[in-house]
Design a protein around this motif. Structure first.
Motif, PDB file in Angstrom:
ATOM      1  N   ALA A 151       0.826  -1.206   0.000  1.00 40.15           N
ATOM      2  CA  ALA A 151       0.000   0.000   0.000  1.00 40.15           C
ATOM      3  C   ALA A 151       0.862   1.258   0.000  1.00 40.15           C
ATOM      4  CB  ALA A 151      -0.922   0.000   1.225  1.00 40.15           C
ATOM      5  N   TYR A 152       1.959   1.227   0.712  1.00 39.12           N
ATOM      6  CA  TYR A 152       2.854   2.378   0.791  1.00 39.12           C
ATOM      7  C   TYR A 152       3.488   2.654  -0.553  1.00 39.12           C
ATOM      8  CZ  TYR A 152       6.674   5.390   2.445  1.00 39.12           C
ATOM      9  OH  TYR A 152       7.546   6.417   2.618  1.00 39.12           O
ATOM     10  N   ILE A 153       3.979   1.551  -1.258  1.00 39.01           N
ATOM     11  CA  ILE A 153       4.627   1.726  -2.549  1.00 39.01           C
ATOM     12  C   ILE A 153       3.595   2.219  -3.553  1.00 39.01           C
ATOM     13  CG2 ILE A 153       5.836   0.555  -4.423  1.00 39.01           C
ATOM     14  CD1 ILE A 153       7.522   1.130  -1.952  1.00 39.01           C
ATOM     15  N   GLU A 154       2.344   1.733  -3.433  1.00 37.93           N
ATOM     16  CA  GLU A 154       1.304   2.172  -4.349  1.00 37.93           C
ATOM     17  C   GLU A 154       1.039   3.680  -4.145  1.00 37.93           C
ATOM     18  OE1 GLU A 154      -1.546   2.400  -7.215  1.00 37.93           O
ATOM     19  OE2 GLU A 154      -0.089   0.802  -6.821  1.00 37.93           O
ATOM     20  N   ALA A 155       1.033   4.096  -2.889  1.00 38.23           N
ATOM     21  CA  ALA A 155       0.816   5.509  -2.616  1.00 38.23           C
ATOM     22  C   ALA A 155       1.967   6.345  -3.154  1.00 38.23           C
ATOM     23  CB  ALA A 155       0.668   5.721  -1.115  1.00 38.23           C
ATOM     24  N   VAL A 156       3.216   5.836  -3.082  1.00 41.71           N
ATOM     25  CA  VAL A 156       4.372   6.551  -3.617  1.00 41.71           C
ATOM     26  C   VAL A 156       4.237   6.713  -5.117  1.00 41.71           C
ATOM     27  CG1 VAL A 156       6.876   6.459  -3.958  1.00 41.71           C
ATOM     28  CG2 VAL A 156       5.901   5.916  -1.720  1.00 41.71           C
ATOM     29  N   ARG A 157       3.799   5.631  -5.823  1.00 41.01           N
ATOM     30  CA  ARG A 157       3.676   5.682  -7.279  1.00 41.01           C
ATOM     31  C   ARG A 157       2.622   6.716  -7.699  1.00 41.01           C
ATOM     32  NH1 ARG A 157       4.323  -0.278  -7.142  1.00 41.01           N
ATOM     33  NH2 ARG A 157       6.392  -0.738  -8.033  1.00 41.01           N
ATOM     34  N   ARG A 158       1.615   7.035  -6.787  1.00 44.94           N
ATOM     35  CA  ARG A 158       0.567   7.972  -7.145  1.00 44.94           C
ATOM     36  C   ARG A 158       1.019   9.432  -6.991  1.00 44.94           C
ATOM     37  NH1 ARG A 158      -4.839   6.367  -4.109  1.00 44.94           N
ATOM     38  NH2 ARG A 158      -5.442   8.318  -5.186  1.00 44.94           N
ATOM     39  N   VAL A 159       2.175   9.640  -6.332  1.00 45.19           N
ATOM     40  CA  VAL A 159       2.676  11.000  -6.151  1.00 45.19           C
ATOM     41  C   VAL A 159       3.024  11.575  -7.509  1.00 45.19           C
ATOM     42  CG1 VAL A 159       4.508  12.411  -5.176  1.00 45.19           C
ATOM     43  CG2 VAL A 159       3.510  10.558  -3.827  1.00 45.19           C
ATOM     44  N   PRO A 160       2.548  12.792  -7.856  1.00 47.17           N
ATOM     45  CA  PRO A 160       2.845  13.366  -9.165  1.00 47.17           C
ATOM     46  C   PRO A 160       4.324  13.734  -9.288  1.00 47.17           C
ATOM     47  CG  PRO A 160       1.707  14.973  -7.803  1.00 47.17           C
ATOM     48  CD  PRO A 160       1.669  13.676  -7.059  1.00 47.17           C
ATOM     49  N   ILE A 161       4.803  13.630 -10.560  1.00 50.30           N
ATOM     50  CA  ILE A 161       6.185  13.998 -10.860  1.00 50.30           C
ATOM     51  C   ILE A 161       6.115  15.275 -11.689  1.00 50.30           C
ATOM     52  CG2 ILE A 161       8.322  13.303 -11.995  1.00 50.30           C
ATOM     53  CD1 ILE A 161       7.517  10.395 -11.483  1.00 50.30           C
ATOM     54  N   ILE A 162       6.622  16.358 -11.108  1.00 52.43           N
ATOM     55  CA  ILE A 162       6.626  17.648 -11.789  1.00 52.43           C
ATOM     56  C   ILE A 162       8.077  18.068 -11.908  1.00 52.43           C
ATOM     57  CG2 ILE A 162       5.912  20.055 -11.694  1.00 52.43           C
ATOM     58  CD1 ILE A 162       3.559  19.197 -10.000  1.00 52.43           C
ATOM     59  N   PRO A 163       8.529  18.263 -13.148  1.00 50.79           N
ATOM     60  CA  PRO A 163       9.935  18.632 -13.324  1.00 50.79           C
ATOM     61  C   PRO A 163      10.250  19.926 -12.561  1.00 50.79           C
ATOM     62  CG  PRO A 163       8.952  17.991 -15.414  1.00 50.79           C
ATOM     63  CD  PRO A 163       7.836  18.054 -14.452  1.00 50.79           C
ATOM     64  N   LYS A 164      11.435  20.017 -12.109  1.00 48.15           N
ATOM     65  CA  LYS A 164      11.834  21.169 -11.295  1.00 48.15           C
ATOM     66  C   LYS A 164      11.808  22.457 -12.094  1.00 48.15           C
ATOM     67  CE  LYS A 164      15.313  22.503  -7.918  1.00 48.15           C
ATOM     68  NZ  LYS A 164      16.582  22.105  -7.237  1.00 48.15           N
ATOM     69  N   GLU A 165      12.065  22.339 -13.427  1.00 51.63           N
ATOM     70  CA  GLU A 165      12.095  23.550 -14.221  1.00 51.63           C
ATOM     71  C   GLU A 165      10.706  24.170 -14.371  1.00 51.63           C
ATOM     72  OE1 GLU A 165      12.344  19.862 -16.862  1.00 51.63           O
ATOM     73  OE2 GLU A 165      13.310  20.660 -15.044  1.00 51.63           O
ATOM     74  N   ARG A 166       9.634  23.368 -14.082  1.00 49.32           N
ATOM     75  CA  ARG A 166       8.296  23.924 -14.146  1.00 49.32           C
ATOM     76  C   ARG A 166       7.931  24.712 -12.867  1.00 49.32           C
ATOM     77  NH1 ARG A 166       3.824  19.741 -15.306  1.00 49.32           N
ATOM     78  NH2 ARG A 166       2.633  21.703 -15.057  1.00 49.32           N
ATOM     79  N   MET A 167       8.688  24.501 -11.799  1.00 51.58           N
ATOM     80  CA  MET A 167       8.298  25.052 -10.495  1.00 51.58           C
ATOM     81  C   MET A 167       8.332  26.585 -10.453  1.00 51.58           C
ATOM     82  SD  MET A 167       7.141  22.607  -8.920  1.00 51.58           S
ATOM     83  CE  MET A 167       6.721  23.586  -7.514  1.00 51.58           C
ATOM     84  N   PRO A 168       9.261  27.276 -11.134  1.00 55.01           N
ATOM     85  CA  PRO A 168       9.185  28.739 -11.091  1.00 55.01           C
ATOM     86  C   PRO A 168       7.868  29.267 -11.606  1.00 55.01           C
ATOM     87  CG  PRO A 168      11.355  28.069 -11.810  1.00 55.01           C
ATOM     88  CD  PRO A 168      10.533  26.799 -11.762  1.00 55.01           C
ATOM     89  N   ASP A 169       7.351  28.651 -12.720  1.00 58.69           N
ATOM     90  CA  ASP A 169       6.069  29.123 -13.232  1.00 58.69           C
ATOM     91  C   ASP A 169       4.941  28.823 -12.252  1.00 58.69           C
ATOM     92  OD1 ASP A 169       7.294  30.012 -15.544  1.00 58.69           O
ATOM     93  OD2 ASP A 169       7.034  28.069 -16.564  1.00 58.69           O
ATOM     94  N   VAL A 170       5.018  27.587 -11.675  1.00 61.14           N
ATOM     95  CA  VAL A 170       3.980  27.225 -10.704  1.00 61.14           C
ATOM     96  C   VAL A 170       4.021  28.178  -9.501  1.00 61.14           C
ATOM     97  CG1 VAL A 170       3.153  25.444  -9.126  1.00 61.14           C
ATOM     98  CG2 VAL A 170       3.907  24.816 -11.440  1.00 61.14           C
ATOM     99  N   MET A 171       5.206  28.432  -9.029  1.00 63.35           N
ATOM    100  CA  MET A 171       5.330  29.269  -7.832  1.00 63.35           C
ATOM    101  C   MET A 171       5.016  30.723  -8.128  1.00 63.35           C
ATOM    102  SD  MET A 171       5.702  27.143  -5.545  1.00 63.35           S
ATOM    103  CE  MET A 171       5.693  28.389  -4.283  1.00 63.35           C
ATOM    104  N   ASP A 172       5.322  31.193  -9.393  1.00 66.52           N
ATOM    105  CA  ASP A 172       4.933  32.564  -9.739  1.00 66.52           C
ATOM    106  C   ASP A 172       3.431  32.716  -9.638  1.00 66.52           C
ATOM    107  OD1 ASP A 172       7.511  33.344 -10.113  1.00 66.52           O
ATOM    108  OD2 ASP A 172       7.479  33.148 -12.309  1.00 66.52           O
ATOM    109  N   PHE A 173       2.730  31.645 -10.120  1.00 65.37           N
ATOM    110  CA  PHE A 173       1.270  31.687 -10.013  1.00 65.37           C
ATOM    111  C   PHE A 173       0.839  31.738  -8.553  1.00 65.37           C
ATOM    112  CE2 PHE A 173      -2.588  29.207  -9.257  1.00 65.37           C
ATOM    113  CZ  PHE A 173      -3.517  29.992  -9.916  1.00 65.37           C
ATOM    114  N   LEU A 174       1.441  30.852  -7.732  1.00 64.52           N
ATOM    115  CA  LEU A 174       1.030  30.821  -6.320  1.00 64.52           C
ATOM    116  C   LEU A 174       1.431  32.111  -5.583  1.00 64.52           C
ATOM    117  CD1 LEU A 174       1.811  27.097  -5.379  1.00 64.52           C
ATOM    118  CD2 LEU A 174      -0.394  28.151  -5.919  1.00 64.52           C
ATOM    119  N   VAL A 175       2.605  32.660  -5.968  1.00 65.04           N
ATOM    120  CA  VAL A 175       3.010  33.921  -5.352  1.00 65.04           C
ATOM    121  C   VAL A 175       2.014  35.024  -5.724  1.00 65.04           C
ATOM    122  CG1 VAL A 175       4.753  35.752  -5.371  1.00 65.04           C
ATOM    123  CG2 VAL A 175       5.448  33.363  -5.160  1.00 65.04           C
TER     124      VAL A 175
END
Length: 602
Positions: A151-175
């Motif tokens: 169950a734990y490994i299944e939950a890990v596999r469900r975690v989304p993978i978002i490339p780090k280079e996308r995070m500035p745009d995501v965080m600009d939106f959240l900021v």
């Protein structure tokens, strides 16, 4: 779950009302934000959570089971989550947003929500990977913490993978979203503050209206009470004035009240009755107008003295409208009414007292004349008795003495026994002659016939012999040249005798100084001792007739009598007889000025 940060506060204070505070949840439309973020999660898979600084989750979307069902449940992994949250919160003020690799293997980001310069909450995103997860790490972690591995490994596999280079745009939106939330919160905060201020202004206005209404009502009640009190006070004042007028008008004497110009401002009926002036006439008169011209300056002075010293008194004849003068005694005392000074006083008719004083003075003059007459009669009687003793008893004793002396001489050799008896009889005769001399000297010393100075010398010697007190006599006039007649000489001598008797009895003195003086004004004598002096009240004793007698003797001569004394410093008695006040007395029939001197030869 966020850690607590004591530097932050989840509540905001309205700038215009410092006592009003608001929570972040009151400043943001949480329903609209929740719907917006759920749509964003469904479209982008971006997880979010809005938390206040008390770690309360206000909105959230897309939280992963690996955190909610495993990491946040186990105490050890939950502690790692709290450390991650605390790290993020500590660095939120340094950058627009903060990212952190969680010790449990996931990545978290956060940006602060700031309203009016105060950090009041944070928008979190995360529970993601930037690359494919290391399943071996998570297998080891499942084994270490006792998780259900599949169950734990299944939950890990469900975690989304978002490339780090996308995070500035995501965080600009959240900021930007955080800034919008801050602006929204600021606007709502100001709106709420204004609304609260308006409410408080309305409440304050209503309170002030109520207070003013209550104050006006209370003022009206006080005014009504004051009116009632003034009416009652006016009635009481009227009654008091009537009572005061009744008292003043019932006084047996004249009552008056003067202002500073010495004019009457109040008086009683007695003043009008006594002076014969009507109220209108009295109102137009000054205090001095009730007296004759010769008395006006004195009255003006007495009124001035009352104002300056507080009280005064005077005896003066009151002038009536029909020119009669009535003896009156006036007393006055200063008083104040408000800021003004007045003099109130009372006048008493002393006509009866004056008549009594005149009668008393006449009686006193008669008593003194009678006393003087009695004294003269007594001295004349003493002189007559002394003369009779000298003429009758003295001569008989002289003859008897001569007979006994002759008998002693004849029986000296022939009859020894009879001679012895004759000598005893001679001694008795001699003793009787001495007693007769003493009696005659007490009645009237024969030395007075030789003048006052000789009599004083003789009296001093007698006093020294009887009392043992030393005496010093001084005289500024030749012996016997004092210009006193017989009555004056005798009075001065008797005063000296009485003074020396008092000294011997009471003074406990060791020395007495006697001075006699004569000048163009008259004769004076002073008797001074160095004894204990008179004590307070000694002269007021009921049996102090010696001093009274001396005063009356001098008064009968028209002279002056002065007695001065100091405790433990002796007493001085001084008399003065003016030369123009001589008094004479008639000698008894058959009296001879020098007859008594013969007895000294016995």
């Amino acid at each position: 779950m966020l850690c607590n940060n004591k530097r932050n506060n989840a509540c905001l204070t309205a700038s215009r009302e410092p006592h009003m505070t608001y929570h972040l949840s009151e400043l943001i439309d949480l329903g609209a934000l929740q719907a917006l973020m759920e749509s964003l999660y469904r479209a982008t898979g971006i997880v979010h959570a809005l938390l206040d600084n008390d770690s309360q989750v206000l909105t959230s979307a897309g939280w992963q089971p690996v955190c909610t069902d495993f990491h946040r449940v186990n105490p050890r992994t939950a502690q790692r989550c709290r450390e991650s949250d605390c790290h993020i919160l500590r660095h939120l003020n340094d950058e627009p947003y903060v990212g952190y690799d969680c010790l449990n293997g996931l990545v978290d980001y956060a940006t602060p929500v700031v309203i009016e310069g105060k950090h009041v909450g944070s928008i979190f995103t995360g529970q993601m990977f930037h690359a494919a997860p290391d399943l071996g790490f998570f297998l080891r972690q499942a084994k270490e913490f006792g998780f259900d591995t599949p169950a734990y490994i299944e939950a890990v596999r469900r975690v989304p993978i978002i490339p780090k280079e996308r995070m500035p745009d995501v965080m600009d939106f959240l900021v930007g979203l955080a800034q919008m939330l801050g602006q929204q919160g600021m606007m709502r905060l100001r709106h709420m503050a204004a609304k609260e201020e308006l409410r408080q202004l309305n409440d304050d206005l209503a309170r002030r209206v109520l207070e003013r209404t209550a104050e006006l009502s209370e003022k009206n009640r006080q005014l009504e009470r004051k009116i009632v009190e003034l009416e009652q006070a006016g009635a009481a004042l009227s009654q008091e004035k009537q009572f005061s007028d009744d008292i003043v008008n019932s006084l047996p004497g004249t009552f008056y009240m003067l202002d500073q110009s010495a004019r009457l401002v109040r008086w009683n009926h007695k003043l009008c009755e006594v002076t014969g002036n009507g109220p209108d006439q009295v109102a137009a008169m000054a205090a001095s107008d009730f007296f004759g011209d010769e008395t006006k300056p004195l009255i003006e002075q007495v009124v001035l003295e009352a104002f300056e010293c507080g009280e005064s008194a005077v005896e003066a004849p009151l002038l009536t409208s029909d020119a009669r003068r009535i003896p009156y005694y006036f007393s006055a005392r200063k008083t104040r009414i408000g800021e003004r000074s007045y003099v109130v006083g009372f006048g008493v008719d002393i006509s009866a007292r004056k008549q009594a004083e005149e009668l008393l003075q006449q009686s006193l003059v008669q008593l003194r004349r009678f006393s003087d007459h009695q004294q003269n009669i007594k001295e004349q009687e003493r002189k007559r008795i002394a003369q009779d003793i000298h003429d009758e008893l003295g001569q008989n004793l002289l003859v008897l003495k001569m007979d006994v002396v002759a008998l002693c001489a004849r029986t000296k050799d022939s009859h020894p026994g009879l001679n012895k008896r004759a000598r005893v009889a001679l001694d008795n005769v001699q003793s009787t002659i001495r007693s007769v001399k003493l009696i005659m000297n007490d009645l009237r010393p024969p030395m007075l016939d030789l003048g006052l100075y000789s009599a004083v010398q003789w009296q001093i010697k007698q006093f020294e012999r009887m009392s043992g007190i030393a005496c010093v006599l001084s005289s500024a006039a030749p012996e016997g040249e004092f210009g006193l007649d017989e009555v004056q000489t005798l009075a001065v001598f008797r005063i000296l005798q009485e003074s020396l008797t008092n000294i011997a009895r009471h003074a406990m003195a060791s020395e007495v100084e006697i001075s006699l003086a004569q000048d163009e004004r008259g004769f004076s004598m002073a008797v001074k001792d160095n004894g204990v002096g008179l004590q307070p009240g000694d002269t007021q004793k009921t049996n102090s007739f010696g001093l009274i007698g001396m005063k009356e003797r001098i008064h009968a001569l028209g002279g002056e009598f002065v007695l001065s004394t100091f405790p433990d410093r002796g007493t001085t008695l001084s008399i003065f007889v003016a030369m123009g006040d001589k008094k004479t007395t008639t000698e008894p029939p058959g009296a001879s000025p020098h007859a008594l001197c013969d007895v000294e030869r016995l």
